[in-house]
Enzyme design. Structure first.
Site, short mmCIF file in Angstrom:
data_model
loop_
_atom_site.label_atom_id
_atom_site.label_comp_id
_atom_site.label_asym_id
_atom_site.label_seq_id
_atom_site.Cartn_x
_atom_site.Cartn_y
_atom_site.Cartn_z
CG ASN A 9 7.35 6.04 -5.01
OD1 ASN A 9 8.07 6.91 -4.50
ND2 ASN A 9 6.40 6.32 -5.90
CD1 TRP A 10 9.30 4.20 1.30
CD2 TRP A 10 11.21 5.05 2.11
NE1 TRP A 10 9.92 3.22 2.05
CE2 TRP A 10 11.09 3.71 2.56
CE3 TRP A 10 12.34 5.79 2.50
CZ2 TRP A 10 12.06 3.11 3.37
CZ3 TRP A 10 13.30 5.19 3.29
CH2 TRP A 10 13.15 3.85 3.72
CE LYS A 11 3.52 7.16 -4.07
NZ LYS A 11 2.14 7.12 -4.52
CG HIS A 95 5.26 7.86 -9.69
ND1 HIS A 95 4.13 8.55 -9.33
CD2 HIS A 95 5.19 6.66 -9.07
CE1 HIS A 95 3.41 7.81 -8.51
NE2 HIS A 95 4.03 6.65 -8.34
CD GLU A 97 2.03 10.05 -6.57
OE1 GLU A 97 3.16 10.15 -6.06
OE2 GLU A 97 1.18 9.23 -6.15
CD GLU A 167 3.33 2.76 -9.92
OE1 GLU A 167 3.46 2.15 -8.86
OE2 GLU A 167 3.52 3.98 -10.03
N GLY A 173 -2.73 4.69 -4.55
CA GLY A 173 -3.14 5.36 -3.32
C GLY A 173 -4.65 5.37 -3.09
CB SER A 213 -3.80 -0.18 -3.82
OG SER A 213 -4.19 1.19 -3.90
N GLY A 234 3.89 1.95 -2.84
CA GLY A 234 3.90 3.27 -2.22
C GLY A 234 3.55 3.17 -0.75
N GLY A 235 2.29 3.45 -0.42
CA GLY A 235 1.85 3.54 0.98
C GLY A 235 2.29 2.39 1.87
P1 PGA Z 1 0.45 2.97 -3.67
O1 PGA Z 1 1.48 3.78 -4.61
O2 PGA Z 1 1.08 1.62 -3.40
O3 PGA Z 1 0.33 3.81 -2.43
O4 PGA Z 1 -0.82 2.84 -4.43
C1 PGA Z 1 2.15 3.14 -5.65
C2 PGA Z 1 3.02 4.15 -6.37
O5 PGA Z 1 2.62 5.31 -6.48
O6 PGA Z 1 4.12 3.83 -6.84
#
Ligand code: PGA
Length: 252
Positions: A9-11, A95, A97, A167, A173, A213, A234-235
């Site tokens: 997930n590159w956001k 998601h 967010e 999640e 994050g 994470s 994500g990150g």
């Molecule tokens: P993260 O994000 O790996 O940076 O914690 C995961 C996500 O939001 O899908």
């Protein structure tokens, strides 16, 4: 047997040129690895470039969200046929967010899930409890409510491609991760709810990913346990070496 799936997930990161550069470095790193389905979810503006760049590889492209209607006066939105036309085989839905900052609700998650299935786009539905909900002992009821609401009106015979990502919001994050025990327990709750909402055959074949994470160092312990069928990253998915290492470590 459920084939593991690991999604990036590159956001709101990476321009088209940056997405292409990532793919060019990433592909050789996982060239011979076929045991895991790999999905990249770039920003909307990089989907077309990413789709072209993965031609002749086994990597899939997914959108990070979409609207549920085919068309209409909805400024700024992208419809399922548009997402499909950009080469997406997958879409992230709900998601945390999106739920937190963009008014995504259990109801819109349900509408989007049904739209994805109708358009033969593989939905990756995100669920997870907030920190306060966990502290208050509400994790199971939150997960059951989110999964049940997402699946309202979904016919079991159409639900086969369903993927769910667990999640925990407090792990996204933050560098905090669920322990494998916490994740396994949550995944069992989710699978039991899928069986209650649909049926046990669909529940047994539904892939449930862990997200929050995930890094190369914890991928082996978190991504592929009895009830954990991969990861949403994500990150650590923004760097080709780290994302490749997660894939290799999770299913050696
Ligand atoms: P993260 O994000 O790996 O940076 O914690 C995961 C996500 O939001 O899908």
């Amino acid at each position: 047997m459920r084939k593991p799936l690991i999604a990036a997930n590159w956001k709101m990161f990476k321009t088209p040129a940056e997405a292409i550069a990532f793919i060019h470095s990433f592909v050789p790193l996982i060239q011979s690895h076929r045991r895991t389905d790999v999905v990249l979810c770039p920003a909307m503006t990089s989907l077309a470039a990413a789709h072209t760049a993965v031609t002749d590889t086994h990597i899939h492209i997914g959108a990070q969200t979409m609207h549920w209607l085919d068309s209409g006066a909805y400024t700024g939105e992208t419809s399922p046929p548009m997402v499909k036309a950009l080469g997406c085989s997958h879409v992230l839905i709900g998601h945390s967010e999106r739920r937190q900052y963009f008014n995504e609700t259990d109801e819109t998650v349900n509408l989007k899930l049904k739209a994805a299935l109708a358009h033969h786009i593989i939905p990756i539905v995100c669920v997870g409890e907030q920190h306060a909900e966990r502290e208050a002992g509400h994790t199971a009821s939150v997960l059951k409510r989110q999964v049940a609401a997402a699946l309202v009106g979904v016919a079991p015979n159409e639900a086969a491609p369903l993927v769910i990502a667990y999640e925990p919001v407090w792990a996204i994050g933050t560098g905090l991760t669920a322990t494998p025990e916490i994740a396994e327990e949550a995944h069992k709750i989710i699978r039991t709810q899928v069986a209650a909402s649909l049926n046990s055959a669909i529940a047994a074949s539904t892939r449930i990913l862990y997200g929050g994470s995930v890094k190369p160092e914890n991928a082996a312990s978190l991504c592929c346990l009895e009830d954990i069928d991969g990861a949403l990253v994500g990150g650590a998915s923004l760097d080709p070496h780290s994302f490749a290492q997660i894939i290799l470590n999770s299913a050696p």
